[in-house]
Design an enzyme around this catalytic site. Structure first.
Site, PDB file in Angstrom:
ATOM      1  N   PHE A  57      30.830  36.880  11.017  1.00 58.62           N
ATOM      2  CA  PHE A  57      30.661  37.908  12.051  1.00 58.62           C
ATOM      3  C   PHE A  57      31.850  37.983  12.997  1.00 58.62           C
ATOM      4  CE2 PHE A  57      28.903  34.123  14.203  1.00 58.62           C
ATOM      5  CZ  PHE A  57      29.521  34.209  15.448  1.00 58.62           C
ATOM      6  N   LYS A  96      30.213  41.133   0.831  1.00 59.11           N
ATOM      7  CA  LYS A  96      28.968  40.921   1.562  1.00 59.11           C
ATOM      8  C   LYS A  96      29.345  40.511   2.982  1.00 59.11           C
ATOM      9  CE  LYS A  96      26.310  38.435   3.173  1.00 59.11           C
ATOM     10  NZ  LYS A  96      25.834  38.359   4.628  1.00 59.11           N
ATOM     11  N   GLU A 122      25.602  40.283   8.348  1.00 62.41           N
ATOM     12  CA  GLU A 122      24.579  41.272   8.691  1.00 62.41           C
ATOM     13  C   GLU A 122      24.523  41.529  10.200  1.00 62.41           C
ATOM     14  OE1 GLU A 122      22.392  37.274   8.144  1.00 62.41           O
ATOM     15  OE2 GLU A 122      24.221  38.288   7.456  1.00 62.41           O
ATOM     16  N   ARG A 123      25.259  40.747  10.988  1.00 61.62           N
ATOM     17  CA  ARG A 123      25.249  40.946  12.439  1.00 61.62           C
ATOM     18  C   ARG A 123      26.154  42.104  12.872  1.00 61.62           C
ATOM     19  NH1 ARG A 123      25.874  34.618  14.346  1.00 61.62           N
ATOM     20  NH2 ARG A 123      24.005  33.819  13.299  1.00 61.62           N
ATOM     21  N   SER A 150      30.589  28.677   8.314  1.00 60.43           N
ATOM     22  CA  SER A 150      30.380  27.312   8.784  1.00 60.43           C
ATOM     23  C   SER A 150      30.555  26.319   7.638  1.00 60.43           C
ATOM     24  CB  SER A 150      28.977  27.167   9.381  1.00 60.43           C
ATOM     25  OG  SER A 150      27.993  27.292   8.366  1.00 60.43           O
ATOM     26  N   CYS A 173      37.404  30.582  14.524  1.00 55.34           N
ATOM     27  CA  CYS A 173      37.538  29.307  13.815  1.00 55.34           C
ATOM     28  C   CYS A 173      38.850  28.613  14.171  1.00 55.34           C
ATOM     29  CB  CYS A 173      37.439  29.516  12.306  1.00 55.34           C
ATOM     30  SG  CYS A 173      38.778  30.484  11.596  1.00 55.34           S
ATOM     31  N   GLU A 203      31.155  21.827  16.120  1.00 57.55           N
ATOM     32  CA  GLU A 203      31.803  23.111  16.348  1.00 57.55           C
ATOM     33  C   GLU A 203      30.856  23.975  17.185  1.00 57.55           C
ATOM     34  OE1 GLU A 203      34.160  26.568  13.850  1.00 57.55           O
ATOM     35  OE2 GLU A 203      32.333  25.739  12.981  1.00 57.55           O
TER      36      GLU A 203
END
Length: 500
Positions: free
Chosen positions: A149, A173, A176-177, A226, A281, A385
């Site tokens: 996201f 893909k 979805e956020r 993640s 990240c 994290e």
């Protein structure tokens, strides 16, 4: 409220699963769209369409592919403001940050425009009498990308530009956020001349990811997210015989030596720690203060935090926007709640930040900048994290102790050192165990013609992302050995040689 649709075979396709998820405006806490969550069957349809398109696209000329990519580069550049607004609307980052993301994504298209050169193979003549050997790079077929996201334009372009340039069909893909930027990229690709089916966007959650990992016609999967999910993607994809590059999480350290410019280091720590509300990240989450620099450095960072303007991302005055969801904000807040009990010193408490509180009055997902001093291994705020606007300071006595601290982390994504000592900087870049290193550069994200990837638990698989490594990942070599004992027939053609 908008009802989003998949993009398959060059057109929008309504979801059929009956499952859907919400898309929010994080600055106002209002749902703005619903996203269909694809079934395994819907993913299978997208892969089938991609497989059919890949056969013709992969057999086409390199010049034709390059021409399409040049048009895509132009269209994305012209649509950069629209893409940035789409990112801000669903992710929440400020417009200037979103525009920077689009610009870095453009670098990847520009690199891929050189595909006629990038796919040059190797040739050896007379390896034996009358025998030649040459190597060619061929596309894999159908490849897939699963993106996070926090960079809904840049990370898809990390993958799709090289994948398509190499002659593959790509199934994306996105998170979805915030899926709308990816759908806009698909529309631009169609306008640029990418054939229907070569780029498909399937919206969904874990079911869609697992379907891509299991589908026999998906040859390779790229992932950014993640570490636990990256490890799952790598292991499941490899179990199913796929090539996988899976970038995981990070806990990036920035070492500040006593000879460093304290003001420059403090500015960098603020920028790298709180930019995009820490949802990067490559964000710096731990500043490692060496020796006597610790007190003045903490003081300088603390002094700068009140000047960070917090507010909606579409406000030109804002420097830091909200977090992506209320759940994620609450997760980040929980780390602050427990920090003091674990022994950290709470220097600046983002939970009580007045700017964030004022912005949150509209039900936005805001949290202020937090500064923790005296963090150390064993504390959750140090080990995990956090992925939010929480910056920790670890104090060590020497350069050697600083490097030992960094290298002991299970992550090895990015790291930085701030110093005026060239010898120390050169030593650091050799001794540190991380994939991306900055010297007086807090966020050392490689440019598009190098490659992005960490070490240790920040990368699963043997391939970094984009740049030269991306070309290698999306192709496979074929070695051809030939002998021609007789001359071939020929004919006269006075026309100008054609490449397309």
């Amino acid at each position: 409220m908008q009802e989003l649709q998949h993009f398959i075979g060059g057109k929008s396709v309504a979801g059929t699963s009956g499952r859907e998820g919400p898309v929010f405006d994080p600055a106002r806490g209002v749902q703005t769209a619903s996203v269909p969550l694809a079934t395994t069957a819907e993913v299978g349809t997208a892969v089938e369409v991609a497989k059919e398109a890949a056969a013709e696209w992969g057999a086409g000329s390199l010049s034709a592919r390059a021409a399409v990519l040049f048009r895509l580069r132009d269209l994305v550049s012209r649509a950069s403001a629209d893409l940035a607004r789409a990112v801000t609307a669903e992710h929440g980052k400020v417009l200037s940050d979103a525009a920077g993301e689009v610009a870095r994504g453009l670098e990847n298209i520009e690199f891929a425009c050189g595909i006629p050169h990038l796919l040059k193979g190797a040739h050896s003549t007379e390896v034996s009498t009358g025998v030649d050997v040459h190597t060619v790079l061929e596309p894999l077929g159908v490849v897939a990308g699963v993106t996070p996201f926090n960079f809904p334009v840049m990370v898809p372009l990390w993958m799709m530009a090289n994948a398509i340039a190499c002659g593959n069909a790509f199934v994306l893909k996105p998170s979805e956020r915030d899926p709308s930027p990816s759908l806009l990229l698909a529309e631009l690709a169609k306008e640029a001349g990418v054939p229907d089916g070569v780029l498909n966007v399937v919206l969904g959650d874990a079911e869609a990811v697992d379907a891509l990992l299991a589908h026999p016609d998906v040859a390779a999967v790229s992932f950014v997210g993640s570490t636990p999910i990256a490890q799952h993607v790598y292991e499941e994809g490899a179990r199913n015989g796929k090539r996988v590059q899976a970038l995981g999480g990070a806990k990036n350290h920035m070492i500040v030596l006593p000879d460093a410019d304290v003001d420059a280091a403090a500015d960098a720590a603020i920028s790298a720690g709180y930019g995009s509300a820490g949802e990067r990240c490559m964000a710096i989450s731990v500043v490692v203060a060496v020796g006597s620099v610790a007190d003045p450095l903490v003081e300088a960072i603390e002094k700068r935090i009140p000047s960070v303007v917090i507010g909606p991302g579409d406000d030109p005055e804002s420097q830091m926007g909200p977090l992506v969801t209320a759940q994620h904000r609450d997760r980040v807040r929980a780390y602050i709640d427990g920090a003091e009990a674990e022994g950290a010193r709470l220097v600046v408490d983002g939970r009580t930040d007045q700017q964030a509180a004022d912005a949150a009055h509209a039900d936005g997902f805001f949290l202020g900048c937090t500064l923790l001093d005296e963090v150390r291994p064993g504390m959750r705020a140090y080990d995990d994290e956090i992925f939010g606007p929480v910056l920790g300071v670890a104090r060590v006595p020497t350069y050697e102790a600083a490097v030992e601290l960094v290298n002991a982390s299970p992550y090895g994504n990015g790291t930085a050192i701030f110093t005026r000592d060239g010898g120390a900087a050169r030593r650091f870049q050799r001794e540190v165990t991380a994939g991306m290193v900055g010297v007086n550069v807090a966020i050392p994200v490689p440019v598009g013609f190098h490659s992005f990837g960490g070490w240790k638990s920040s990368l699963f698989g043997d391939s970094a992302m984009y740049g030269p490594e991306g070309i290698r990942f999306y192709t496979r070599p074929k070695v051809v050995t030939t002998r021609w004992p007789d001359p071939s027939t020929s004919e006269i053609d006075l026309g100008f040689p054609r490449t397309r």
